[in-house]
Design a protein around this motif. Structure first.
Motif, short mmCIF file in Angstrom:
data_model
loop_
_atom_site.label_atom_id
_atom_site.label_comp_id
_atom_site.label_asym_id
_atom_site.label_seq_id
_atom_site.Cartn_x
_atom_site.Cartn_y
_atom_site.Cartn_z
N GLN B 932 0.85 -1.19 0.00
CA GLN B 932 0.00 0.00 0.00
C GLN B 932 0.89 1.25 0.00
O GLN B 932 2.03 1.21 0.48
CB GLN B 932 -0.91 -0.01 1.23
CG GLN B 932 -1.94 -1.14 1.24
CD GLN B 932 -3.05 -0.96 0.23
OE1 GLN B 932 -3.44 0.17 -0.07
NE2 GLN B 932 -3.57 -2.06 -0.30
N VAL B 941 -2.14 3.81 13.19
CA VAL B 941 -3.29 3.31 12.45
C VAL B 941 -4.57 3.94 12.97
O VAL B 941 -4.65 4.26 14.15
CB VAL B 941 -3.38 1.77 12.55
CG1 VAL B 941 -2.18 1.13 11.89
CG2 VAL B 941 -3.53 1.31 13.99
N PRO B 942 -5.59 4.06 12.13
CA PRO B 942 -5.56 3.80 10.68
C PRO B 942 -4.82 4.88 9.92
O PRO B 942 -5.01 6.06 10.17
CB PRO B 942 -7.04 3.79 10.30
CG PRO B 942 -7.71 4.62 11.34
CD PRO B 942 -6.92 4.49 12.61
N ILE B 943 -3.98 4.43 9.01
CA ILE B 943 -3.18 5.35 8.21
C ILE B 943 -3.86 5.48 6.84
O ILE B 943 -4.09 4.46 6.17
CB ILE B 943 -1.75 4.80 8.04
CG1 ILE B 943 -1.10 4.67 9.43
CG2 ILE B 943 -0.93 5.70 7.13
CD1 ILE B 943 0.22 3.93 9.41
N MET B 945 -4.57 5.63 3.07
CA MET B 945 -3.80 5.03 1.97
C MET B 945 -4.14 5.74 0.66
O MET B 945 -5.31 6.07 0.41
CB MET B 945 -4.13 3.55 1.85
CG MET B 945 -3.52 2.72 2.95
SD MET B 945 -4.27 1.09 3.09
CE MET B 945 -5.48 1.37 4.37
N PRO B 981 4.64 1.60 3.35
CA PRO B 981 4.94 1.09 4.69
C PRO B 981 4.76 -0.43 4.71
O PRO B 981 3.63 -0.92 4.69
CB PRO B 981 3.91 1.78 5.58
CG PRO B 981 2.96 2.50 4.66
CD PRO B 981 3.30 2.17 3.25
N LEU B 982 5.86 -1.13 4.76
CA LEU B 982 5.79 -2.60 4.82
C LEU B 982 5.78 -3.02 6.29
O LEU B 982 5.95 -2.21 7.19
CB LEU B 982 7.00 -3.20 4.09
CG LEU B 982 7.18 -2.74 2.65
CD1 LEU B 982 8.38 -3.43 2.01
CD2 LEU B 982 5.92 -2.99 1.82
N ALA B 983 5.57 -4.30 6.49
CA ALA B 983 5.46 -4.78 7.87
C ALA B 983 6.73 -4.47 8.65
O ALA B 983 6.69 -4.14 9.83
CB ALA B 983 5.18 -6.28 7.86
#
Lengths: 109, 1006, 416
Positions: B932, B941-943, B945, B981-983
């Motif tokens: 995303q 969060v919530p961010i 998108m 933004p990855l995990a």
């Protein structure tokens, strides 16, 4: 599994057919003349009667031709099968229509 | 062979053929013709099961498919099956069965401790507790419930057997081969009609096998044999034994399940499918499904040794088994008297017939009395004794209204068998599935067919006719009429076979046998549903709490929800409910009868649609070459497509990079045969294309190709591809691999239903042509070698043109189109020349290092060019404009499918998600597809998108990673930085135009 | 209303359970209510409960033409999850899942919410891509979701076949650990009992036959038990929404179809999570009673009959056995159908209508059970405040005109 009489091929199992939703909807000749609401009506609003429904089917795994069916949405009885372009019977006629002979439909009237 | 409880003679078993089997690890002997149940009873084994909830000892209640109690686990390993009814399992040599739901064993079951808590474990108790503390529900309470629930065990190995299906039509389908079914089938078959007769048992005869009555002066067995012979002589009869009619659906569609090898030792008939599912479409149906005897509801009516009277009669007469030495019968109708007489004749001492009716004086009672049997009128069994086997029953006189007992004195009668009859229910399951309406018959206290809605007839006991002469007469009438309605009449109609029956006195409904204590107060349990341990007290509790709809009753108490679907319990339960509500029984009504009649093995439903045949695999004519050359395949719809062609030691990354380099620097070849191809012919072909594609087609020259995009009316892209004008009235459309069939259907629908005036014909030619796409700077050299007569110069054969030529000796169509951005030729030859074409290309291309490449390389190369893939850059919510393809949306055409929707409020927003390119700041970082995209790095969060990455690859050509993404307002964000933004980390990316390589298109025009 | 607990169970055991009261009252309809809810399924009952609990509106009737929870509430495969793709859906279903997480305690009725995890399998590269997209979107939306490799799938669900040589091998899957199942009937009964305790009248066997309007406003409902005046009317009639809305000449973008489901015979625990596969089209779980609960596809044709065509069931089993070859010798015990009201974008409509005082909550299609508490919660808000909550504002009727669809077809390729 319904037994559907293709007007060209005769009675066949439902798995040979694909369903096409409400019949007798005509694509507007000039969509640009429609308001958004009128266009939404064409796109999304479909008859959803509890009772006799005029609907389209295509013999997808047979002759691949489209046709119209009048079917009861509670009993699933098929009252009439007719080619595309043929006029629908008036509502009153449908209301009074008797189910077809059992020998044709496999359904006792 | 000697069994402790076997009669000396009689019955349908073969005493000369001994069969060895094991039950709970112990070896026993039975006879050929036994069921597991009859063989166990012949050995004096009554305790076979433990009940679902309280783990009470349970025996064998019935002799047929209605059995609620005697459920066992059959066999072990891959052949094992849970929950089978011992009453239906035909005995075979080596059979191995075991009790289930008991630990450590059925004789000593720790679960019986539940019985001590039964005062708390009432209907629906779990809805009222296990809520605190909340954390214990998942950790403790629910695991306990799950552990306790379930009956038998699933196999741990795949099924060694195979299954198949039949689809048949017939004029008359007769379900049930008892007296009514046999006569119906014969009456119909004699007319020449195509008749199917199906019965769930191993032999024909139905109730006659139990009653042994005389028909046409013949003993039952002889008469059955005579009818069988007559049936066999009819021209169009098919008799299916061991075949259960499972479901009755719309338009006289029924399913039958035939058990073909279950009566044989496992593995004995490897050439046969184990079971067969029949889909039958019948012009007429005759339901002669018989009936089920009802248990009586009294305290502790579930002990091993308490059986249905009719079942006892079956074991005595059909199997030569005496289920007890000394029996009491408890009844509210005359049928138990016939059972008592047969039991006595077989050597069972009849201690008494306890009859709840006030006075019994019919001919059957007279016969019983004449045989010296004590008849106790106006009395009932109010209690029973015996742990794992019945030892005695207590009898008390009934009050006049049946609502209580008189006095406190009980008479105890010692017995090891109690045969009960609460009357009979017609087996209306199939009839009700057919949507036929029921009527409550007050006299017989049962529901009977009332108004059929499908083309069927009910006959015999199924129709509420219990006497043999009536069954025979109705069978003849139903069979004759059904055949006549299907268009057949007999020259010589079948005369009604003669039989006699004793007149029967009226039944007395007594839905709960009273006692000195109110139901639910004493220690005794009045079981209604034996399988699910539902008692009369549970029914009353549900009623008290407002679960008064019969469907609520069923769901709250689980009554009738077991594997027997309440065949022996439903009517008792709803009658008790009606009593509690002071409502008439028909007002309470029945629950819905849901198919199947008895459970159907999943394997039979799947038939051959498993394993390799689960779904057809489509392969191209070049497939063999791909396999031989080490291709790794990708599933694309049903197609197997080469994904990449690794060489020894290469990783996928290595292989794809090599393939990419080959195409960009030399020449590669792709098997493109899977692309959909639709041949479009007719004077109005161009008009159709104009209406279906967003761009204009009228002016396309013959021999020229054009790329098109198709939208739904909602304006969303559904497919794309190149269409070529082969002649003035002749086009060839290509579609994506996955959508080939859908696009053809889509075009046909419009053509037939919206514009039938257009003179156009559509034909799928996907599989008629094999396609090899030769791409790369050296593509021209390879094609020149294959088609020496063809002028391949850019002037003679420009980009987006088509030529017909002989290629490698085969007539071919060559399209100069490109999905890689390189000079490219797609060569189409008739499909059966596909492999030859391919090998010739490899041969001719060898000097140029021609490299086969797969879909992954194709994806990388097209992404470098910013070409979309429908289904990857689109997801049904993307317009052509979102893809930056305004150029392909005609402004001139007044209308095409989808056009009107572009101007709607949401579709015309400027901040819709739009296709952009992304370049990670770290050029070695390849974003995951599906990452995303956000405006800011980090956050909580919530961010919000902006969109997501649709395609992402290592681009060997560019020496860095590239990605395509759909981003809100993306077309105006070129040059800006966004984040993925990855995990585990954040990846910053620059937004760029979605074309990374050769934006001017110099190479493909070369 | 007596409290349900182990203590009350034991106490009542001593009086042979003869003193339990009705779970919900059975009143005769009053002549007038502030709000009439048409439809006594889970969504309607939840709406009434939250009207009373959150908004203090207790002069409410729920009218049910048959028995409570007899429609789709009692016919679905009981799956709970909130792993939806689009932000609007994710927020709505997550609200619902959060309400489910405390529902038993809130209602004092054990709804058996079992968060045993929902596994969505990927069988091809497209599935993988879409799965990763979803996992990332959910994570940024604060909703639990993770990607499992093929081996992790096997570890989480040992019964599944991950062999590479099957027709469509498993390539991995997404897991929402907070997803799971609940006892569907208990959800309806629990809401009914709790709503009744707060003063809501629950009236069964009361069929609405007409909507009375005066000057473009709805003022009451005609029923099989007489006319009932209503300040506001909320239609929560699932498959029959078109029929009820038609009584106010309101047309809805809905079609009613049969959706079928089936259960196996009960067996000892063998499947400890919910497994769904879009590509192979399977969804299956094992109930606390031991039955495998399996969802089949939707029948193509419009229907108000609670039955479908058998080939839909047949075609469901091959895929099931592909994933679980050990299920082959288990048996189909029952199959049935509900009537689902499907929307063109596979998302619900929770909205005011052009008819004043008439509100509609419909179009849940194949996946409404998981939304039950959330749906009731936002619909109660919409009715009470005369305007949608921010969570359901996107799910308005207008979206079909503006084009602002919330296309969850990808999410609902498997009916669930």
């Amino acid at each position: 599994m319904l037994l559907i009489h293709c007007p060209w091929c005769g009675p066949r199992d439902e798995i040979e057919f694909a369903y096409g939703g409400e019949a007798h909807r005509v694509r507007p000749a000039d969509p640009s003349a429609l308001s958004d609401a009128e266009w939404a009506d064409f796109l999304f609003l479909r008859a959803n009667p509890k009772g006799v429904h005029r609907e389209r089917w295509v013999h997808a795994h047979g002759c691949r031709r489209w046709f119209n069916v009048e079917r009861h949405t509670v009993t699933h009885e098929i009252l009439r099968v007719y080619p595309p372009g043929a006029a629908a019977e008036p509502d009153a006629a449908v209301a009074e229509a008797q189910p077809p002979q059992a020998s044709q439909q496999g359904v006792r009237s | 062979m000697s069994n402790s409880h076997r009669t000396a003679s009689g019955g349908r078993i073969d005493r000369t053929r001994s069969v060895t089997f094991t039950f709970n690890g112990k070896s026993y002997q039975g006879c050929a013709g036994d069921t597991l149940a009859s063989a166990l009873l012949a050995n004096g084994v009554h305790l076979v099961a433990r009940s679902f909830k309280y783990h009470r000892p349970r025996g064998i209640l019935s002799a047929g498919s209605e059995e609620p109690s005697a459920l066992i686990q059959l066999e072990r390993g891959g052949h094992t099956e849970p929950n089978l009814r011992a009453t239906q399992i035909e005995l075979y040599e080596g059979l191995s069965a075991a009790s289930q739901n008991a630990w450590p064993n059925v004789n000593f079951d720790v679960g019986a401790v539940n019985g001590l808590l039964s005062k708390i474990f009432v209907a629906g108790f779990y809805y009222k507790t296990f809520m605190h503390p909340q954390s214990l529900w998942m950790k403790l309470y629910e695991p306990l419930i799950r552990h306790a629930a379930g009956l038998g065990k699933a196999p741990k190995e795949p099924d060694p057997d195979r299954y198949d299906k039949m689809h048949v039509h017939c004029d008359v389908l007769v379900v049930g081969a008892g007296p009514a079914g046999l006569t119906a089938a014969l009456a119909a078959a004699r007319t020449g009609a195509r008749v199917i007769l199906a019965d769930e048992q191993n032999e024909l005869g139905g109730s006659l096998l139990t009653s042994g009555e005389t028909v046409d002066g013949l003993p039952a067995a002889s008469w059955i044999a005579k009818i069988e012979a007559e049936l066999a002589a009819c021209p169009e009869i098919r008799v299916l034994r061991r075949t259960t009619a499972a479901g009755y659906y719309d338009h006289n569609h029924l399913t039958l399940t035939e058990r073909r090898t279950d009566h044989l030792p496992r593995g004995a008939a490897p050439h046969l499918s184990r079971q067969r599912l029949w889909n039958v479409r019948a012009k007429r149906v005759v339901l002669a499904t018989g009936g089920h005897e009802r248990p009586l509801v009294f305290a502790d009516n579930d002990r091993p040794g308490i059986m249905l009277a009719g079942a006892v009669r079956t074991y005595v007469n059909r199997y030569g088994v005496t289920p007890g030495k000394r029996a009491v019968l408890l009844t509210n109708n005359d049928s138990a008297y016939a059972a008592a007489l047969d039991m006595q004749a077989a050597g069972i001492a009849i201690a008494a017939i306890v009859d709840v009716r006030t006075a019994v004086n019919g001919p059957l009672a007279a016969k019983a009395r004449a045989a010296g049997i004590t008849v106790l009128e106006n009395r009932a069994v109010v209690a029973t004794e015996g742990g794992k086997r019945l030892t005695s029953v207590d009898v008390m006189p009934l009050a006049a209204d049946g609502g209580g007992v008189v006095g406190m004195a009980r008479t105890s009668i010692a017995c090891d068998l109690l045969a009960m009859s609460g009357g009979w229910n017609p087996a209306v399951h199939l009839y009700s599935q057919s949507t036929g309406k029921l009527r409550y018959d007050e006299a017989a206290a049962c529901f009977v067919p009332h108004k059929a809605t499908q083309a069927l007839h009910c006959a015999g006991t199924c129709n509420g006719r219990f006497a043999l002469p009536d069954c025979l007469a109705e069978g003849v009438a139903a069979g004759t009429e059904a055949a006549r309605e299907a268009g057949f009449t007999a020259d010589a109609p079948l005369p009604v076979p003669r039989a006699e029956a004793d007149a029967e006195e009226p039944l007395r409904p007594l839905w709960v046998v009273p006692s000195t204590q109110l139901v639910g107060r004493g220690s005794g349990k009045h079981f209604v549903d034996f399988q699910n341990d539902v008692t009369a007290a549970d029914v009353l509790l549900a009623s008290r709490e407002g679960y008064q709809s019969v469907e609520h009753l069923k769901r709250y108490t689980t009554m009738g929800m077991g594997t027997d679907q309440g065949k022996t319990s439903n009517v008792n339960a709803l009658a008790i409910l009606a009593q509690s509500l002071s409502a008439p029984i028909p007002q309470v009504g029945t629950t819905t009868f849901r198919p199947p009649y008895t459970p159907v093995v999943f394997g039979a439903l799947a038939g051959r649609d498993v394993g390799e045949l689960a779904d057809p695999a489509r392969v191209t004519p070049m497939h063999r070459w791909h396999v031989e050359n080490g291709a790794v395949f990708e599933d694309v719809g049903q197609w197997k497509r080469p994904w990449y062609f690794p060489r020894a030691g290469e990783s996928m990354h290595d292989a794809v990079n090599r393939e990419c380099r080959a195409v960009r620097n030399g020449v590669g070849v792709l098997d493109a045969s899977t692309l959909g191809k639709i041949d479009i012919q007719g004077p109005d072909a161009a008009i159709l294309l104009n209406r279906m594609y967003t761009n204009a087609w009228s002016k396309l020259d013959v021999g020229r190709c054009r790329y098109g995009v198709m939208c739904k009316e909602e304006g969303m892209v559904i497919d794309d591809g190149v269409t070529t004008r082969l002649g003035p009235n002749h086009f060839l459309m290509t579609t994506t691999t996955s959508n080939a069939a859908k696009v053809l259907d889509w075009l046909e629908e419009y053509l037939q239903t919206e514009w039938p005036d257009l003179r156009v014909h559509l034909t799928s030619v996907t599989e008629h042509w094999s396609t090899a796409s030769i791409a790369g700077p050296k593509a021209r050299d390879v094609v020149a070698a294959l088609a020496p007569d063809l002028d391949l110069s850019a002037d003679a054969f420009p980009f987006m043109a088509m030529k017909e030529a002989v290629v490698a000796g085969v007539p071919a169509r060559i399209f100069r189109i490109s999905f890689t951005g390189e000079l490219s030729y797609e060569i189409n030859v008739p499909a059966y020349h596909g492999l030859r074409l391919w090998t010739e290309i490899m041969k001719a291309g060898a000097p140029h290092g021609v490299t086969p490449y797969g879909t992954e390389t194709m994806h990388v190369l097209r992404a470098e060019k910013g070409y979309i893939i429908v289904g990857q850059e689109t997801d049904g919510t993307v317009t052509p404009q979102d893809l930056g393809m305004d150029w392909i949306v005609s402004k001139q055409k007044a209308d095409f499918v989808g056009k009107r929707s572009f101007t709607r409020q949401d579709t015309s927003r400027a901040d819709r998600k739009q296709l952009v390119g992304l370049l990670t700041q770290d050029p070695t970082m390849v974003l995951p597809e599906g990452a995303q995209i956000t405006a800011q790095a980090g956050g909580t969060v919530p961010i919000p998108m902006l969109g997501y990455v649709t395609s992402s690859y290592w681009s060997e050509t560019m020496g860095r990673s590239i990605a395509l993404a759909l981003i809100a307002g993306g077309s105006r964000m070129i040059g800006q930085t966004v984040h993925a933004p990855l995990a585990d980390k954040n990846v910053a990316c620059a937004v760029v135009k979605p074309v990374f390589y050769d934006p001017e298109g110099v190479r493909l025009h070369g | 209303m007596s409290n349900y607990s182990i203590v009350s169970l034991i106490r009542n055991a001593f009086s042979h359970h003869e003193h339990w009261g009705r779970a919900w009252r059975d009143p005769a309809p009053k002549p007038a209510y502030d709000v009439v809810i048409i439809g006594g399924g889970g969504h309607g009952l939840a709406t009434a409960y939250y009207l009373a609990k959150e908004h203090g509106i207790t002069n409410v009737a729920v009218l049910e033409k048959g028995w409570l929870g007899g429609g789709n509430t009692g016919r679905n495969t009981t799956i709970l999850r909130s792993n939806y793709l689009w932000d609007e859906s994710a927020a709505l279903y997550e609200k619902s899942l959060q309400l489910y997480e405390g529902l038993s305690q809130d209602l004092n009725y054990n709804t058996m919410v079992s968060q045993r995890g929902v596994l969505n399998l990927a069988h091809n590269l497209h599935d993988v891509r879409e799965s990763v997209r979803r996992v990332n979107a959910l994570r940024l939306n604060g909703i639990d979701s993770e990607w499992l490799t093929r081996e992790q799938v096997k570890e989480f669900c040992p019964a599944i076949n991950i062999a590479p040589d099957v027709r469509y091998p498993i390539m991995g899957g997404t897991l929402q650990r907070r997803g799971g199942t609940a006892r569907h009937d208990a959800v309806a009964w629990g809401f009914a009992r709790a709503a009744s305790a707060r003063g809501v009248d629950i009236i069964q066997n009361c069929e609405v036959t007409g909507l009375r309007r005066v000057g473009g406003k709805v003022v009451g409902v005609e029923t099989s038990r007489g006319y009932i005046q209503a300040g506001k009317v909320g239609v929560v009639a699932a498959g029959h929404s078109s029929v009820v809305a038609g009584m106010a000449d309101l047309r809805l973008p809905l079609e009613s179809h049969p959706l079928q489901a089936l259960v196996s015979e009960p067996i000892k625990p063998v499947l400890d999570c919910v497994v769904m596969s879009n590509a192979v089209h399977v969804y299956v779980s094992q109930s606390d009673k031991g039955e495998l609960v399996i969802g089949a596809g939707i029948d193509s044709y419009n229907s108000y009959a609670q039955r479908g065509s058998f080939h839909v069931i047949e075609h469901q089993i091959g895929p099931l056995l592909e994933l679980f070859p050990i299920f082959s010798r288990l048996r189909l015990l029952r199959h049935w159908a509900g009537i689902v009201d499907t929307c063109p974008d596979a998302s619900p409509i929770i909205s005011k209508t052009p008819v004043e005082n008439l509100f509609i909550n419909c179009g849940w299609g194949t996946g409404g059970f998981k939304a039950t508490p959330g749906s009731g919660w936002v619909f109660a808000h919409t009715i009470a405040r005369n305007e949608p909550h921010v969570l359901n504002a996107p799910f308005s009727l207008d979206r079909f005109t503006s084009g602002y669809l919330i296309d969850e077809h990808g999410a609902a390729a498997v009916a669930h």
